[in-house]
Enzyme design. Structure first.
Site, PDB file in Angstrom:
ATOM      1  N   LYS A 263       0.822  -1.213   0.000  1.00 57.77           N
ATOM      2  CA  LYS A 263       0.000   0.000   0.000  1.00 57.77           C
ATOM      3  C   LYS A 263       0.856   1.262   0.000  1.00 57.77           C
ATOM      4  O   LYS A 263       0.428   2.302  -0.464  1.00 57.77           O
ATOM      5  CB  LYS A 263      -0.925  -0.002   1.229  1.00 57.77           C
ATOM      6  CG  LYS A 263      -1.962  -1.104   1.156  1.00 57.77           C
ATOM      7  CD  LYS A 263      -2.945  -1.039   2.309  1.00 57.77           C
ATOM      8  CE  LYS A 263      -4.051  -2.075   2.123  1.00 57.77           C
ATOM      9  NZ  LYS A 263      -5.109  -1.984   3.111  1.00 57.77           N
ATOM     10  N   ARG A 264       2.058   1.179   0.549  1.00 53.98           N
ATOM     11  CA  ARG A 264       2.916   2.370   0.660  1.00 53.98           C
ATOM     12  C   ARG A 264       3.781   2.582  -0.583  1.00 53.98           C
ATOM     13  O   ARG A 264       4.324   3.653  -0.788  1.00 53.98           O
ATOM     14  CB  ARG A 264       3.830   2.257   1.889  1.00 53.98           C
ATOM     15  CG  ARG A 264       3.049   2.115   3.176  1.00 53.98           C
ATOM     16  CD  ARG A 264       3.132   3.360   4.044  1.00 53.98           C
ATOM     17  NE  ARG A 264       2.080   3.373   5.056  1.00 53.98           N
ATOM     18  CZ  ARG A 264       1.504   4.465   5.511  1.00 53.98           C
ATOM     19  NH1 ARG A 264       1.839   5.639   5.034  1.00 53.98           N
ATOM     20  NH2 ARG A 264       0.576   4.394   6.440  1.00 53.98           N
TER      21      ARG A 264
END
Length: 503
Positions: A263-264
């Site tokens: 997600k990052r």
């Protein structure tokens, strides 16, 4: 396939939907539509500690934006609702009790402190603690205790979980549509918790019960669930139900190919990993494909190629073409490397297909934000510059000179284009333009090119400074198209400006 195809996408509402999850939803959708089946959305919210407000709405909005809506689910009640596990929690207990009655599950009273002690003790000896056949009779559960002791503990309100009793000394032969035959030795399986002490089922129990009650024919899910396949098949067997067919999709890898796309990663590497923008409770903002200007069809086409391949050279597929071509057997086992540049390539292809008038409406919004009003034909501007654009926002970068008269000229290009004779040549161009009957691109092109040829002047000596006069740099569509759209008055004004500048 004799049984009707029914598939489900079953995300947990713990935050925004990662594109790995979107791809799972897409493959379920394509498979269902290909076989005339149903695509269900089920919200798996049994873990109330991780529940994030707004996440469920986000999931639904994302599927709708991508044009892959579900047939049954929250707000689209079919015969198998409700479609949120938190609203179904009363029915799971009876199934856990059925497994205890049939001897396939048992009560376990071990405290977390006690289990922690065993884990650390095993680690100190270089081993891994697994709660299963080899130690279950030494621990605090209904297999090691008498019926009276168990009842006393339950009556006293002691906390317990219900664990699955994994079989001992058996080899399971499992089938996966993508991965083929899989063998599992049941001796390595742990006795997973099916029912927690807080009265909620775990994912494993709720998932199997719901898939059975919702008549799910095929479970298409991410590779991370592959280690749970043995338990899930054993649960079907314990209940005496026939199991659906399983297909585990490959992971989506980082662009450099090492490790799963997280997600990052997106904001670190400058591309979205979420379909829509997401703002956390702490105020962190994660970018989304929609807000970054991607077209939903481009995102769908890109996602379809992450791990699937049609077996042909074709790369551009409409949604209906994807439905026709999609087969689970053509999904790869190996992880699919995410390529942000390829995503932009898809976006560019799709933008070229959008009607110029539709893009013009969106471009007018950008002009309005910049405080620019214009009498120019914006649809015509779009048609001239869009082949160099990937996003609607690029139309401004490619065509701003139509709306703002250049006040400076690219230095490098000026040094090359502006010669001592340039002002005289440009004055002649002005004369030709003034004398020209019409001001269409074709008329201008014919008149000016004819003059250049007759005077035996180098083509670049006229066209390069003319482009700089109109644009300010060496970019843009055909220079006569630009002049025709700007009109006689504005074109001549810009040429006069550049003559003054050189002088």
């Amino acid at each position: 396939m004799s049984q009707k195809v029914r598939v489900r996408f079953a995300p947990s509402p713990t935050g925004p939907l990662h594109i790995g999850g979107v791809r799972t939803a897409l493959f379920n959708y394509l498979f269902a539509k290909k076989h005339g089946g149903d695509f269900l959305l089920r919200i798996e919210d049994t873990d109330q500690n991780r529940y994030v407000p707004g996440a469920e709405d986000y999931i639904i909005e994302a599927l709708n934006w991508l044009n892959i809506p579900y047939d049954e689910g929250p707000g689209k009640e079919g015969d198998c609702g409700p479609y949120r596990q938190s609203e179904r929690k009363d029915l799971y207990r009876q199934y856990a009790d059925d497994l205890i009655s049939s001897g396939n599950a048992y009560y376990a009273f071990d405290t977390s402190e006690k289990l922690d002690f065993h884990r650390k003790d095993h680690e100190a000896k270089g081993k891994t603690f697994i709660y299963n056949w080899h130690n279950r009779l030494k621990l605090q559960n209904s297999l090691s205790l008498s019926t009276e002791e168990v009842q006393t503990k339950i009556d006293a309100g002691e906390a317990y979980v219900i664990r699955f009793k994994s079989p001992e000394g058996e080899t399971l032969h499992l089938k996966d549509i993508i991965r083929g035959d899989i063998q599992i030795d049941t001796n390595v399986l742990d006795d997973k918790v099916l029912f927690k002490s807080d009265g909620m089922p775990t994912y494993h129990l709720a998932n199997i019960v719901d898939d059975h009650l919702m008549d799910i024919s095929h479970v298409i899910r991410g590779e991370e669930w592959l280690p749970s396949l043995a338990l899930h098949i054993l649960l079907y067997r314990a209940f005496g139900w026939s199991a659906p067919q399983f297909a585990h999709l490959p992971l989506i890898m980082k662009p450099e190919g090492k490790g799963k796309l997280s997600k990052r990663d997106g904001d670190k590497m400058g591309f979205p990993v979420f379909p829509l923008e997401w703002k956390t409770a702490d105020g962190d903002l994660f970018s989304g494909y929609r807000e970054d200007g991607y077209l939903p069809a481009a995102v769908v086409n890109m996602l379809a190629f992450l791990g699937w391949n049609p077996g042909t050279e074709q790369e551009i597929f409409s949604l209906s073409e994807l439905v026709d071509a999609f087969e689970l057997e053509r999904v790869h086992k190996a992880g699919a490397k995410f390529d942000p540049e390829k995503t932009k390539w898809f976006q560019h292809q799709y933008l070229q297909e959008v009607d110029d008038a539709v893009l013009a409406e969106q471009f007018l919004e950008i002009l309005k934000e910049k405080g620019i009003s214009t009498t120019l034909d914006v649809t015509k501007v779009v048609s001239l510059v869009k082949e160099r654009a990937t996003f609607v926002s690029d139309l401004w970068h490619q065509g701003s000179f139509f709306f703002i008269t250049p006040e400076s000229y690219n230095e490098k290009a000026s040094a090359k284009a502006f010669k001592p004779e340039t002002p005289v040549l440009l004055m002649s161009v002005i004369s030709i333009m003034k004398a020209s009957e019409g001001f269409s691109a074709a008329t201008l092109s014919e008149a000016i090119k004819g003059w250049i040829t007759s005077k035996e002047i180098g083509f670049g000596k006229v066209v390069m400074p003319l482009r700089l006069a109109l644009v300010g740099e060496m970019k843009g569509p055909d220079v006569f198209d630009i002049a025709a759209l700007l009109g006689k008055e504005e074109t001549i004004k810009r040429i006069e400006n550049v003559i003054q500048k050189i002088a």
